[in-house]
Design a protein around this motif. Structure first.
Motif, PDB file in Angstrom:
ATOM      1  N   ALA A   1       0.835  -1.207   0.000  1.00  0.00           N
ATOM      2  CA  ALA A   1       0.000   0.000   0.000  1.00  0.00           C
ATOM      3  C   ALA A   1       0.868   1.254   0.000  1.00  0.00           C
ATOM      4  O   ALA A   1       0.586   2.221  -0.736  1.00  0.00           O
ATOM      5  N   ALA A   2       1.924   1.258   0.807  1.00  0.00           N
ATOM      6  CA  ALA A   2       2.800   2.430   0.874  1.00  0.00           C
ATOM      7  C   ALA A   2       3.456   2.697  -0.473  1.00  0.00           C
ATOM      8  O   ALA A   2       3.543   3.847  -0.931  1.00  0.00           O
ATOM      9  N   LEU A   3       3.922   1.642  -1.138  1.00  0.00           N
ATOM     10  CA  LEU A   3       4.533   1.806  -2.455  1.00  0.00           C
ATOM     11  C   LEU A   3       3.513   2.311  -3.463  1.00  0.00           C
ATOM     12  O   LEU A   3       3.814   3.181  -4.294  1.00  0.00           O
ATOM     13  N   ALA A   4       2.292   1.788  -3.380  1.00  0.00           N
ATOM     14  CA  ALA A   4       1.243   2.235  -4.303  1.00  0.00           C
ATOM     15  C   ALA A   4       0.890   3.702  -4.084  1.00  0.00           C
ATOM     16  O   ALA A   4       0.511   4.406  -5.031  1.00  0.00           O
ATOM     17  N   LEU A   5       1.040   4.178  -2.847  1.00  0.00           N
ATOM     18  CA  LEU A   5       0.730   5.574  -2.530  1.00  0.00           C
ATOM     19  C   LEU A   5       1.882   6.517  -2.856  1.00  0.00           C
ATOM     20  O   LEU A   5       1.739   7.732  -2.722  1.00  0.00           O
ATOM     21  N   GLY A   6       3.033   5.966  -3.247  1.00  0.00           N
ATOM     22  CA  GLY A   6       4.141   6.802  -3.690  1.00  0.00           C
ATOM     23  C   GLY A   6       5.377   6.772  -2.822  1.00  0.00           C
ATOM     24  O   GLY A   6       6.371   7.428  -3.149  1.00  0.00           O
ATOM     25  N   ALA A   7       5.345   6.034  -1.709  1.00  0.00           N
ATOM     26  CA  ALA A   7       6.539   5.922  -0.863  1.00  0.00           C
ATOM     27  C   ALA A   7       7.569   5.009  -1.516  1.00  0.00           C
ATOM     28  O   ALA A   7       7.250   4.233  -2.427  1.00  0.00           O
ATOM     29  N   ASP A   8       8.794   5.070  -1.021  1.00  0.00           N
ATOM     30  CA  ASP A   8       9.880   4.235  -1.537  1.00  0.00           C
ATOM     31  C   ASP A   8      10.226   3.102  -0.573  1.00  0.00           C
ATOM     32  O   ASP A   8      11.195   2.374  -0.792  1.00  0.00           O
ATOM     33  N   GLY A   9       9.441   2.958   0.480  1.00  0.00           N
ATOM     34  CA  GLY A   9       9.666   1.912   1.461  1.00  0.00           C
ATOM     35  C   GLY A   9       8.879   2.214   2.714  1.00  0.00           C
ATOM     36  O   GLY A   9       8.091   3.161   2.769  1.00  0.00           O
ATOM     37  N   ILE A  10       9.088   1.387   3.751  1.00  0.00           N
ATOM     38  CA  ILE A  10       8.403   1.592   5.017  1.00  0.00           C
ATOM     39  C   ILE A  10       9.377   1.497   6.177  1.00  0.00           C
ATOM     40  O   ILE A  10      10.429   0.865   6.084  1.00  0.00           O
ATOM     41  N   ASN A  11       8.993   2.142   7.273  1.00  0.00           N
ATOM     42  CA  ASN A  11       9.702   2.063   8.542  1.00  0.00           C
ATOM     43  C   ASN A  11       8.761   1.382   9.532  1.00  0.00           C
ATOM     44  O   ASN A  11       7.620   1.807   9.691  1.00  0.00           O
ATOM     45  N   MET A  12       9.218   0.312  10.195  1.00  0.00           N
ATOM     46  CA  MET A  12       8.394  -0.384  11.182  1.00  0.00           C
ATOM     47  C   MET A  12       9.081  -0.349  12.542  1.00  0.00           C
ATOM     48  O   MET A  12      10.255  -0.723  12.655  1.00  0.00           O
ATOM     49  N   GLY A  13       8.350   0.107  13.551  1.00  0.00           N
ATOM     50  CA  GLY A  13       8.868   0.117  14.900  1.00  0.00           C
ATOM     51  C   GLY A  13       8.209  -0.940  15.758  1.00  0.00           C
ATOM     52  O   GLY A  13       8.839  -1.905  16.187  1.00  0.00           O
ATOM     53  N   THR A  14       6.911  -0.794  16.012  1.00  0.00           N
ATOM     54  CA  THR A  14       6.178  -1.715  16.882  1.00  0.00           C
ATOM     55  C   THR A  14       6.326  -3.158  16.419  1.00  0.00           C
ATOM     56  O   THR A  14       6.491  -4.066  17.229  1.00  0.00           O
ATOM     57  N   ARG A  15       6.273  -3.386  15.100  1.00  0.00           N
ATOM     58  CA  ARG A  15       6.409  -4.758  14.593  1.00  0.00           C
ATOM     59  C   ARG A  15       7.763  -5.359  14.993  1.00  0.00           C
ATOM     60  O   ARG A  15       7.832  -6.532  15.389  1.00  0.00           O
ATOM     61  N   PHE A  16       8.841  -4.575  14.919  1.00  0.00           N
ATOM     62  CA  PHE A  16      10.148  -5.100  15.293  1.00  0.00           C
ATOM     63  C   PHE A  16      10.345  -5.172  16.809  1.00  0.00           C
ATOM     64  O   PHE A  16      11.197  -5.928  17.283  1.00  0.00           O
ATOM     65  N   MET A  17       9.566  -4.393  17.582  1.00  0.00           N
ATOM     66  CA  MET A  17       9.587  -4.570  19.035  1.00  0.00           C
ATOM     67  C   MET A  17       9.183  -5.991  19.402  1.00  0.00           C
ATOM     68  O   MET A  17       9.674  -6.556  20.386  1.00  0.00           O
ATOM     69  N   CYS A  18       8.283  -6.534  18.615  1.00  0.00           N
ATOM     70  CA  CYS A  18       7.680  -7.826  18.924  1.00  0.00           C
ATOM     71  C   CYS A  18       8.345  -8.928  18.097  1.00  0.00           C
ATOM     72  O   CYS A  18       7.692  -9.640  17.334  1.00  0.00           O
TER      73      CYS A  18
END
Length: 331
Positions: free
Chosen positions: A187-204
């Motif tokens: 979804a982020a790529l489709a909206l025009g971003a070049d990637g994502i940053n994940m915090g909470t997911r990597f906490m777990c």
């Protein structure tokens, strides 16, 4: 494989960044993310001194030969950390990527760029992202209202903020806040971003240094189990909903000021939550996205399955499904 401007600029395999989280961004987690093809991040101020940061960077380098970065969060304080010393350690340690966040990073960006270091600046609005672009950062991480920690005061969620940033910026940017899997990356790529940053997911994840009780708390929580505090002080922060966060909100709603809650929100209490595993002891940050997290895998598994699912979903759309240029290529 997903190839974007971010993967090309920063030399990583997957357009996935691990957030630079206080008390969480240590060598084991950062190295695990980087080894899987993402960009792992050590949090500088988690280390009590610049010398301790130097040792942590060396530990990470012993665990991975892939690119990793260091987060340097800049806060306005009457007794600030020795930022120049932390910055010098980063330079002398040969780190090639720095994520800055918080207040104006201009001085730091200029010095880091003089030494050939690529800088990603974390922002919560398009106007701040544009300023970061003007001062010469190489990329931006833009946080939607869903994020853990400080989402800013504009309350703009990612579904609007990401395409707004895409329309305004010329440098690469990654979307942050609300991402836990490949559906979000696609979804982020489709909206025009070049990637994502994940915090909470990597906490777990298994390599995350926080107590197992807190990981289980995240797995069992829903998207409704966060609390916005400090709204009355124009310094909004998203934290886990617990007795302490509820008390803070109640005090401030009744006209209290920061001095009336400072002991409740002390960082030492939040650190103890992560170390000892009592989720009710203090304020600890977590994103709305906890409602999508249902397991505690390795960080590498998170990276690989997120990338694979995003590729599968983007391929499933097919070139005939949309009539706009693809934001990323799948190779």
């Amino acid at each position: 494989m997903l190839k974007t401007r971010f993967t090309e600029e920063f030399g990583v395999e997957h357009p996935i960044v691990q957030g630079g989280m206080m008390w969480v961004g240590r060598a084991e987690l950062a190295a695990a993310v980087s080894n899987a093809g993402g960009l792992g991040i050590i949090t500088a101020l988690t280390q009590p001194t610049p010398d301790a940061l130097a040792r942590e960077i060396e530990r990470c380098r012993e665990l991975t030969d892939k690119p990793f970065g260091v987060n340097l969060t800049l806060t306005l304080s009457i007794d600030p950390p020795p930022y120049a010393e932390y910055r010098q350690v980063i330079i002398e340690s040969g780190v090639t990527i720095v994520e800055t966040a918080g207040s104006d990073p201009t001085v730091h960006v200029e010095h880091l760029k003089e030494h050939g270091i690529k800088v990603i600046h974390k922002c919560t609005s398009v106007r701040h992202a544009l300023k970061a672009e003007r001062i010469g950062v190489d990329a931006v991480s833009i946080d939607g209202f869903e994020c853990a920690g400080h989402p800013g005061e504009d309350d703009v969620p990612g579904l609007v903020l990401i395409p707004a940033a895409a329309d305004a910026l010329t440098i690469p940017f990654v979307a942050s806040g609300g991402f836990a899997d490949g559906r979000g990356l696609a979804a982020a790529l489709a909206l025009g971003a070049d990637g994502i940053n994940m915090g909470t997911r990597f906490m777990c994840t298994q390599e995350s240094p926080i107590h197992e009780n807190i990981k289980k708390q995240i797995v069992g929580a829903s998207e409704l189990d966060t609390q916005l505090i400090f709204r009355q002080l124009r310094n909004t922060m998203r934290a886990s909903r617990n007795a302490v966060s509820e008390e803070v909100v109640d005090i401030l709603n009744k006209g209290g000021r920061f001095k009336d809650v400072k002991d409740l929100v002390a960082g030492s209490r939040g650190r103890k939550v992560y170390e000892e595993g009592d989720p009710e002891f203090g304020i600890w940050t977590v994103g709305v996205v906890q409602g999508l997290i249902r397991d505690i895998p390795t960080a590498g598994e998170v990276v690989r399955r997120t990338a694979a699912e995003a590729e599968e979903r983007l391929r499933g759309l097919g070139p005939e499904a949309v009539d706009v240029p693809a934001p990323a290529s799948v190779v």
